[in-house]
Design an enzyme around this catalytic site. Structure first.
Site, PDB file in Angstrom:
ATOM      1  N   LYS A   1      -7.177 -41.767-102.757  1.00 19.87           N
ATOM      2  CA  LYS A   1      -7.007 -41.732-101.301  1.00 19.87           C
ATOM      3  C   LYS A   1      -7.700 -40.498-100.748  1.00 19.87           C
ATOM      4  CE  LYS A   1      -3.318 -40.233 -98.857  1.00 19.87           C
ATOM      5  NZ  LYS A   1      -3.242 -39.743 -97.485  1.00 19.87           N
TER       6      LYS A   1
ATOM      7  N   LEU B   1      -7.612 -42.514 -92.555  1.00 17.42           N
ATOM      8  CA  LEU B   1      -8.032 -41.761 -91.364  1.00 17.42           C
ATOM      9  C   LEU B   1      -7.160 -42.083 -90.152  1.00 17.42           C
ATOM     10  CD1 LEU B   1     -11.916 -41.837 -91.817  1.00 17.42           C
ATOM     11  CD2 LEU B   1     -10.327 -39.969 -92.305  1.00 17.42           C
ATOM     12  N   LYS B   2      -6.222 -42.994 -90.307  1.00 12.67           N
ATOM     13  CA  LYS B   2      -5.242 -43.309 -89.257  1.00 12.67           C
ATOM     14  C   LYS B   2      -5.909 -43.458 -87.888  1.00 12.67           C
ATOM     15  CE  LYS B   2      -1.328 -41.032 -91.558  1.00 12.67           C
ATOM     16  NZ  LYS B   2      -1.989 -40.398 -92.721  1.00 12.67           N
TER      17      LYS B   2
ATOM     18  N   HIS C   1      -6.719 -44.441 -84.198  1.00 13.17           N
ATOM     19  CA  HIS C   1      -5.847 -44.671 -83.038  1.00 13.17           C
ATOM     20  C   HIS C   1      -6.688 -44.398 -81.797  1.00 13.17           C
ATOM     21  CE1 HIS C   1      -1.592 -43.858 -81.124  1.00 13.17           C
ATOM     22  NE2 HIS C   1      -2.313 -44.721 -80.437  1.00 13.17           N
ATOM     23  N   ASP C   2      -7.168 -45.474 -81.165  1.00 10.43           N
ATOM     24  CA  ASP C   2      -8.068 -45.301 -80.020  1.00 10.43           C
ATOM     25  C   ASP C   2      -8.127 -46.633 -79.282  1.00 10.43           C
ATOM     26  OD1 ASP C   2     -10.267 -44.318 -78.364  1.00 10.43           O
ATOM     27  OD2 ASP C   2     -10.686 -42.897 -79.974  1.00 10.43           O
TER      28      ASP C   2
ATOM     29  N   PRO D   1      -9.324 -50.373 -78.457  1.00  8.79           N
ATOM     30  CA  PRO D   1      -9.680 -51.392 -79.447  1.00  8.79           C
ATOM     31  C   PRO D   1     -11.156 -51.402 -79.816  1.00  8.79           C
ATOM     32  CG  PRO D   1      -8.138 -52.304 -77.857  1.00  8.79           C
ATOM     33  CD  PRO D   1      -8.479 -50.932 -77.361  1.00  8.79           C
TER      34      PRO D   1
ATOM     35  N   THR E   1     -13.345 -49.025 -79.838  1.00  5.99           N
ATOM     36  CA  THR E   1     -13.696 -47.876 -80.682  1.00  5.99           C
ATOM     37  C   THR E   1     -13.139 -48.031 -82.098  1.00  5.99           C
ATOM     38  OG1 THR E   1     -13.795 -46.448 -78.747  1.00  5.99           O
ATOM     39  CG2 THR E   1     -13.479 -45.352 -80.863  1.00  5.99           C
TER      40      THR E   1
ATOM     41  N   ARG F   1       7.859 -38.905-106.149  1.00  2.00           N
ATOM     42  CA  ARG F   1       8.025 -37.743-107.019  1.00  2.00           C
ATOM     43  C   ARG F   1       8.467 -38.204-108.396  1.00  2.00           C
ATOM     44  NH1 ARG F   1       5.409 -36.279-103.893  1.00  2.00           N
ATOM     45  NH2 ARG F   1       5.427 -34.474-102.530  1.00  2.00           N
TER      46      ARG F   1
HETATM   47  O1  C5P Z   1       1.370 -34.597-102.376  1.00  2.00           O
HETATM   48  P1  C5P Z   1       2.103 -35.813-101.906  1.00  2.00           P
HETATM   49  O2  C5P Z   1       2.425 -36.790-103.020  1.00  2.00           O
HETATM   50  O3  C5P Z   1       3.290 -35.506-101.026  1.00  2.00           O
HETATM   51  O4  C5P Z   1       1.015 -36.550-100.999  1.00  2.00           O
HETATM   52  C1  C5P Z   1       1.344 -37.694-100.256  1.00  2.00           C
HETATM   53  C2  C5P Z   1       0.165 -38.178 -99.499  1.00  2.00           C
HETATM   54  O5  C5P Z   1       0.598 -39.230 -98.627  1.00  2.00           O
HETATM   55  C3  C5P Z   1      -0.499 -37.148 -98.620  1.00  2.00           C
HETATM   56  O6  C5P Z   1      -1.892 -37.482 -98.576  1.00  2.00           O
HETATM   57  C4  C5P Z   1       0.116 -37.356 -97.270  1.00  2.00           C
HETATM   58  O7  C5P Z   1      -0.729 -37.027 -96.212  1.00  2.00           O
HETATM   59  C5  C5P Z   1       0.363 -38.862 -97.279  1.00  2.00           C
HETATM   60  N1  C5P Z   1       1.444 -39.310 -96.401  1.00  2.00           N
HETATM   61  C6  C5P Z   1       2.745 -38.850 -96.479  1.00  2.00           C
HETATM   62  N2  C5P Z   1       3.703 -39.311 -95.645  1.00  2.00           N
HETATM   63  C7  C5P Z   1       3.398 -40.216 -94.740  1.00  2.00           C
HETATM   64  C8  C5P Z   1       2.097 -40.723 -94.644  1.00  2.00           C
HETATM   65  C9  C5P Z   1       1.129 -40.232 -95.501  1.00  2.00           C
HETATM   66  O8  C5P Z   1       3.043 -38.038 -97.326  1.00  2.00           O
HETATM   67  N3  C5P Z   1       4.337 -40.675 -93.932  1.00  2.00           N
END
Ligand code: C5P
Length: 238
Positions: A36, A64-65, A67-68, A70, A72, A185
């Site tokens: 990613k 890149l999420k 949000h603009d 449609p 664009t 985790r």
């Molecule tokens: O290091 P970690 O496992 O926390 O990384 C999680 C990834 O997922 C990061 O790239 C973070 O930007 C993304 N993310 C997140 N929570 C969200 C959306 C995206 O942690 N709600």
């Protein structure tokens, strides 16, 4: 999409440093389903940087999420698909029905190689209090469900969701709707700054399709070994 992930793990490469990103990518590429890249890496390094880091045949999750308006967003989806050929990419569901429809239609133009369009329902950094301040009444759970419904109804392929939302969304939206889950985790590890965490195996068992794992892999002394161990663990529950 041209390359399908061989396992559900997408390793989040969250750095602006091209060399560091390259080292992580080379270490984990064989052990994870894909990589990613998000705003931090792409703003610093652009498509050329992405091409240097993401090897041929490695599925890319372009986060890149968008949000603009449609028009664009449709253009951005087309540009992403042409230049980077991502396996999946994100748009903010809050951009509204026309924006999500425009993103899905732009993606559909790429046929079998099209990127999956995933909606970001609610940033997990926002709590119910924050929602009130931006004018959204009701709970975050209701809002997530509403944004996921909008995404599905407008042709999106799935959503990004937190571990605690997997079960409810899977029940409600059925098997085809993709659930992509950060906040993962390893068992026994700390949660860093993530408020809601789950282990990889539990997230998969709850109904996740893809797991976004960053620091648990990238900050480890031996990233490839950690990624391989997670993949083996997931094989056992799949
Ligand atoms: O290091 P970690 O496992 O926390 O990384 C999680 C990834 O997922 C990061 O790239 C973070 O930007 C993304 N993310 C997140 N929570 C969200 C959306 C995206 O942690 N709600």
């Amino acid at each position: 999409m041209s390359h399908r992930p061989t396992n559900p793990i997408f390793c989040a490469v969250d750095t602006a440093d091209l060399d560091h990103a390259g080292r992580i990518a080379r270490a984990v590429s064989g052990a994870v389903g894909g990589l990613k890249l998000g705003k931090e890496f792409m703003t610093a390094n652009g498509p050329a940087g992405a091409a240097a880091v993401v090897g041929d045949g490695v599925p890319l999750f372009l986060d890149l999420k968008f949000h603009d308006i449609p028009h664009t967003v449709a253009g951005a989806v087309r540009a992403a698909a042409e230049v980077l050929r991502p396996f999946m990419l994100t748009v903010h569901s809050a951009g509204g029905p026309a924006m999500v429809r425009a993103a899905a239609a732009a993606a559909a133009g790429f046929g079998v190689d099209r990127p999956l369009i995933l909606g970001v329902t609610l940033l997990t950094s926002l709590d119910d209090d924050d929602l009130g301040r931006i004018g959204i009444a009701g709970s975050s759970d209701d809002y997530v469900r509403r944004m996921a419904t909008l995404t599905r109804d407008c042709g999106g392929d799935g959503v990004i969701c937190s571990p605690k939302e997997i079960h409810d969304l899977r029940q409600h939206f059925g098997g085809d709707f993709k659930l992509v889950v950060p906040g993962i985790r390893l068992a026994g590890a700390g949660s860093d700054d993530q408020k809601r965490v789950m282990t990889p195996a539990d997230a998969l068992a709850a109904g996740a399709d893809y797991l976004v794992i960053g620091r648990a892999i990238t900050a480890a002394a031996a990233p490839a070994e950690v990624a391989a161990a997670i993949a083996a663990d997931l094989d056992a529950v799949a």
